[in-house]
Design a protein around this motif. Sequence first.
Motif, PDB file in Angstrom:
ATOM      1  N   MET A  78      61.797 -37.889 -53.719  1.00  0.00           N
ATOM      2  CA  MET A  78      63.097 -38.552 -53.844  1.00  0.00           C
ATOM      3  C   MET A  78      62.998 -40.023 -53.451  1.00  0.00           C
ATOM      4  O   MET A  78      63.594 -40.885 -54.105  1.00  0.00           O
ATOM      5  N   LEU A  79      62.260 -40.300 -52.375  1.00  0.00           N
ATOM      6  CA  LEU A  79      62.105 -41.697 -51.955  1.00  0.00           C
ATOM      7  C   LEU A  79      61.438 -42.545 -53.041  1.00  0.00           C
ATOM      8  O   LEU A  79      61.781 -43.723 -53.213  1.00  0.00           O
ATOM      9  N   SER A  80      60.509 -41.969 -53.758  1.00  0.00           N
ATOM     10  CA  SER A  80      59.839 -42.718 -54.829  1.00  0.00           C
ATOM     11  C   SER A  80      60.806 -43.109 -55.931  1.00  0.00           C
ATOM     12  O   SER A  80      60.564 -44.064 -56.672  1.00  0.00           O
ATOM     13  N   SER A 140      65.724 -44.639 -43.315  1.00  0.00           N
ATOM     14  CA  SER A 140      66.482 -45.491 -42.393  1.00  0.00           C
ATOM     15  C   SER A 140      67.967 -45.454 -42.714  1.00  0.00           C
ATOM     16  O   SER A 140      68.789 -45.879 -41.901  1.00  0.00           O
ATOM     17  N   ALA A 141      68.312 -44.942 -43.888  1.00  0.00           N
ATOM     18  CA  ALA A 141      69.716 -44.823 -44.279  1.00  0.00           C
ATOM     19  C   ALA A 141      69.834 -43.819 -45.415  1.00  0.00           C
ATOM     20  O   ALA A 141      68.952 -43.701 -46.271  1.00  0.00           O
ATOM     21  N   ILE A 142      70.960 -43.079 -45.407  1.00  0.00           N
ATOM     22  CA  ILE A 142      71.325 -42.161 -46.487  1.00  0.00           C
ATOM     23  C   ILE A 142      72.751 -42.502 -46.881  1.00  0.00           C
ATOM     24  O   ILE A 142      73.635 -42.594 -46.014  1.00  0.00           O
ATOM     25  N   LEU A 144      68.548 -43.070 -50.944  1.00  0.00           N
ATOM     26  CA  LEU A 144      67.719 -42.976 -49.741  1.00  0.00           C
ATOM     27  C   LEU A 144      66.958 -44.291 -49.533  1.00  0.00           C
ATOM     28  O   LEU A 144      66.338 -44.797 -50.458  1.00  0.00           O
ATOM     29  N   VAL A 145      67.036 -44.784 -48.309  1.00  0.00           N
ATOM     30  CA  VAL A 145      66.286 -45.987 -47.933  1.00  0.00           C
ATOM     31  C   VAL A 145      65.183 -45.559 -46.993  1.00  0.00           C
ATOM     32  O   VAL A 145      65.444 -44.971 -45.942  1.00  0.00           O
ATOM     33  N   GLY A 146      63.927 -45.824 -47.362  1.00  0.00           N
ATOM     34  CA  GLY A 146      62.799 -45.403 -46.542  1.00  0.00           C
ATOM     35  C   GLY A 146      62.652 -46.215 -45.275  1.00  0.00           C
ATOM     36  O   GLY A 146      63.299 -47.251 -45.082  1.00  0.00           O
TER      37      GLY A 146
END
Length: 390
Positions: free
Chosen positions: A117-119, A362-364, A387-389
């Motif tokens: 998901m982050l990708s 770091s944030a959703i 999503l922020v990694g």
Amino acid sequence: MDDFDPLRPETLDSPYEDYRRLRAGCPVAHTDAWGGFWALTRHADVAWAAADYAAFTTTVQNVVPKVATTGRRPPLHLDPPEHSPYRRAINRVLVERRVESLRPFIVKVCDELIDAMLSRGGGEICADYGAVLPIRVFAEWMNLPPQDQLWLADVARVYGAAVQSADQTTTQATSLQLYDMARGLLESRKAVPLHPDEDVTSALLAARVDGQPLPDELILGTIRQVLVVGIIAPQVVFGSTVVHLCRHPELQAQLRAEPELIPAAMEEFLRLYTPYRGFARTPTQDVTLHGVTIPKDEPVALIYASANRDETVFEAAETFRLDRPNMKDSLAFGRGPHTCPGSGLARLELSIALERLLAKTSAIEIAGEIIPTRMPEIGTLVVPVKLVGR
């Protein structure tokens, strides 16, 4: 006139408004929807009906709306003492040691799903994470081979969607497919059994009642029940949890900074967003509650999601509070002989899922329209997120 309408369009929050009204003024409610059923909304009444199987049997109808169209599926479809050997066999493979042995696998799957998901910068938290994780974990717990794990993931998703959209044709078709899988698993374990402390099918085959094995037909129904019972609820709870954290970024930040609080937070999320409102019982005789008589043999929905927000039991019941002193009163996993046997696994799975999601971000943020479930579940069906990694 109906006391409430479970068929009207809903938001994520609107059912709770309805249940607050019913608890206050109509705790024993009736609707003509789905052929007619009663609903208990207060904590004391729900807890009583769930525990007293002599007064409220589970052998007639298990959920509202009625879903089961095929064979008997112990232990949910039986009451004590008939259900007890099936529960003992399942409990044998859900002891703390066996559950804890799944921790590394759960962490591994969580990280794989979150990284994917982050990708992409985000995804749909229910379909991409909350729905996939419990299927993978259950398949691992049941010792399914890799090809069956993938097949189960596909069929379980279709089954859940069909139940939510009231598609009886697809619900029945996928249920039969799950029976086929259960049948194959049963025959495989007959040929090559595993240790009954490590494998639920082998535990069922090893179980005895008065020296006799359990009937193949009911073992088959139990395996079929186990294949999906722990799959739908976790994604509903988890999606609702993520929505809550997006609505309350200060709590999101606190749990990210203090991950040791996550197990206690998950208990409160389970109370606040209990995923079931349609588990059913049937009274074995006329029952009078709060001046209302429920006739014998008419279905009764136990609204766990309402009971867990009962203001007479939980102070500021609609709000999130860490470390409630009376969390033991939560009905998130039911009450009585049909209390969820997989509660320990569910708690571990959900806590790890949240811990890994917060650890890797770091944030959703909510990134689209939230779509709620319908009965028998309550919570989220679709939650698009950004999503922020780290």
